[in-house]
Motif scaffolding. Sequence first.
Motif, PDB file in Angstrom:
ATOM      1  N   MET A  54      15.929  15.318   2.608  1.00  0.00           N
ATOM      2  CA  MET A  54      14.967  14.650   3.484  1.00  0.00           C
ATOM      3  C   MET A  54      14.052  13.725   2.679  1.00  0.00           C
ATOM      4  O   MET A  54      13.754  12.610   3.104  1.00  0.00           O
ATOM      5  CB  MET A  54      14.142  15.699   4.236  1.00  0.00           C
ATOM      6  N   LEU A  55      13.612  14.187   1.493  1.00  0.00           N
ATOM      7  CA  LEU A  55      12.724  13.374   0.661  1.00  0.00           C
ATOM      8  C   LEU A  55      13.459  12.168   0.078  1.00  0.00           C
ATOM      9  O   LEU A  55      12.887  11.078  -0.050  1.00  0.00           O
ATOM     10  CB  LEU A  55      12.127  14.237  -0.463  1.00  0.00           C
ATOM     11  N   ILE A  56      14.729  12.345  -0.263  1.00  0.00           N
ATOM     12  CA  ILE A  56      15.523  11.211  -0.754  1.00  0.00           C
ATOM     13  C   ILE A  56      15.667  10.162   0.347  1.00  0.00           C
ATOM     14  O   ILE A  56      15.503   8.958   0.115  1.00  0.00           O
ATOM     15  CB  ILE A  56      16.911  11.677  -1.244  1.00  0.00           C
ATOM     16  N   ASN A  57      15.953  10.620   1.567  1.00  0.00           N
ATOM     17  CA  ASN A  57      16.054   9.690   2.697  1.00  0.00           C
ATOM     18  C   ASN A  57      14.736   8.964   2.922  1.00  0.00           C
ATOM     19  O   ASN A  57      14.710   7.761   3.238  1.00  0.00           O
ATOM     20  CB  ASN A  57      16.453  10.438   3.964  1.00  0.00           C
ATOM     21  N   ASP A  58      13.628   9.695   2.756  1.00  0.00           N
ATOM     22  CA  ASP A  58      12.303   9.100   2.917  1.00  0.00           C
ATOM     23  C   ASP A  58      12.081   7.985   1.891  1.00  0.00           C
ATOM     24  O   ASP A  58      11.595   6.904   2.231  1.00  0.00           O
ATOM     25  CB  ASP A  58      11.241  10.192   2.752  1.00  0.00           C
ATOM     26  N   ARG A  59      12.476   8.239   0.637  1.00  0.00           N
ATOM     27  CA  ARG A  59      12.298   7.228  -0.406  1.00  0.00           C
ATOM     28  C   ARG A  59      13.224   6.031  -0.184  1.00  0.00           C
ATOM     29  O   ARG A  59      12.870   4.887  -0.475  1.00  0.00           O
ATOM     30  CB  ARG A  59      12.566   7.833  -1.791  1.00  0.00           C
ATOM     31  N   LEU A  60      14.426   6.293   0.329  1.00  0.00           N
ATOM     32  CA  LEU A  60      15.337   5.184   0.634  1.00  0.00           C
ATOM     33  C   LEU A  60      14.745   4.288   1.717  1.00  0.00           C
ATOM     34  O   LEU A  60      14.843   3.059   1.639  1.00  0.00           O
ATOM     35  CB  LEU A  60      16.692   5.736   1.097  1.00  0.00           C
ATOM     36  N   GLU A  61      14.125   4.908   2.721  1.00  0.00           N
ATOM     37  CA  GLU A  61      13.492   4.116   3.788  1.00  0.00           C
ATOM     38  C   GLU A  61      12.330   3.306   3.232  1.00  0.00           C
ATOM     39  O   GLU A  61      12.158   2.134   3.587  1.00  0.00           O
ATOM     40  CB  GLU A  61      13.018   5.053   4.907  1.00  0.00           C
ATOM     41  N   GLU A  62      11.531   3.917   2.343  1.00  0.00           N
ATOM     42  CA  GLU A  62      10.423   3.188   1.723  1.00  0.00           C
ATOM     43  C   GLU A  62      10.943   2.008   0.909  1.00  0.00           C
ATOM     44  O   GLU A  62      10.387   0.909   0.949  1.00  0.00           O
ATOM     45  CB  GLU A  62       9.620   4.132   0.822  1.00  0.00           C
ATOM     46  N   SER A  63      12.023   2.255   0.178  1.00  0.00           N
ATOM     47  CA  SER A  63      12.623   1.207  -0.654  1.00  0.00           C
ATOM     48  C   SER A  63      13.132   0.047   0.201  1.00  0.00           C
ATOM     49  O   SER A  63      12.907  -1.130  -0.115  1.00  0.00           O
ATOM     50  CB  SER A  63      13.766   1.812  -1.480  1.00  0.00           C
ATOM     51  N   GLU A  64      13.803   0.372   1.308  1.00  0.00           N
ATOM     52  CA  GLU A  64      14.330  -0.664   2.198  1.00  0.00           C
ATOM     53  C   GLU A  64      13.193  -1.418   2.898  1.00  0.00           C
ATOM     54  O   GLU A  64      13.282  -2.629   3.107  1.00  0.00           O
ATOM     55  CB  GLU A  64      15.278  -0.061   3.231  1.00  0.00           C
ATOM     56  N   ALA A  65      12.138  -0.688   3.282  1.00  0.00           N
ATOM     57  CA  ALA A  65      10.998  -1.340   3.934  1.00  0.00           C
ATOM     58  C   ALA A  65      10.350  -2.355   2.991  1.00  0.00           C
ATOM     59  O   ALA A  65      10.004  -3.466   3.415  1.00  0.00           O
ATOM     60  CB  ALA A  65       9.974  -0.283   4.369  1.00  0.00           C
ATOM     61  N   LYS A  66      10.212  -1.990   1.723  1.00  0.00           N
ATOM     62  CA  LYS A  66       9.646  -2.923   0.737  1.00  0.00           C
ATOM     63  C   LYS A  66      10.546  -4.140   0.567  1.00  0.00           C
ATOM     64  O   LYS A  66      10.091  -5.280   0.519  1.00  0.00           O
ATOM     65  CB  LYS A  66       9.474  -2.212  -0.613  1.00  0.00           C
TER      66      LYS A  66
END
Length: 273
Positions: A54-66
């Motif tokens: 779940m935390l990896i998915n969260d960081r991937l979303e943050e990365s894509e949003a940036k």
Amino acid sequence: MKKICFFLCFLLSLNHAQEINSIAIIVNKEPITSFEINEAINELKVPRNQAISMLINDRLEESEAKRMGIFINEFELENELNKMLAQSGGSMQSLQASLSSSGESLEDFKEDFKKQMQRKKLYEAVASGAKIDNSEDAMRSYFETHSNEFVLYASIDVNIFSSYEAKDLENLQKGGKKASNVKEHRENLNTSNADPRLLAFLSRLNINEFSPILQNSGELSIYQVKAKHQPQTLPFEQIKEEVANVYINEQRQNFIKDFFDKARAKATIQYLR
């Protein structure tokens, strides 16, 4: 001797603090700490591997949003928050009281709410790239191969869980325990007290399956189907709009999932601990 004992205790506590706050995983240069992993395990009541995923998915979303230049400014946050309170008939004072009773601060709530807004904005941006055949022939073909999913039940028993916190409802959807601030009540929804579109949507869910998170009078809610009664089979022409909504939403969801599956496959993930 006392000084030596004190010094040893200090070193042990320092090592413990470093262990807790140490970086465990790096996802596209975004760190995940041991503390975050343990916090997710304890708060969401999930196994370690699920918390990490779940935390990896969260960081991937943050990365894509940036990467896509997607962010939520303070004006957008306050505007959406006030809109939610207006819909629920609540106030900032009542929200603070509710959060205080569950041991959460307004600042933490705003941060979570902001994250929900950013995720929604990100998903909408990703889904806008989906190429969907929305012709009537495509809709009819989808209906014919999924006709059992368009049986309308005129009466459905549900458990309704409500909260201002999306993460608590997401935890329930994943099989976690109900948080203390999540309200629950049972209700029979039928053609006399519920929107036909909601009945049509819930009709497609299996027994004990949860709906996605929905806005409900300002709060966030999920419905868990407990029983379905009075099935009705409807012709395509009568439910064409509903079929179109389901078909297009499914195509969009599949596109979003495929997008993030590919993003995860291409991501640089370093496991340090």
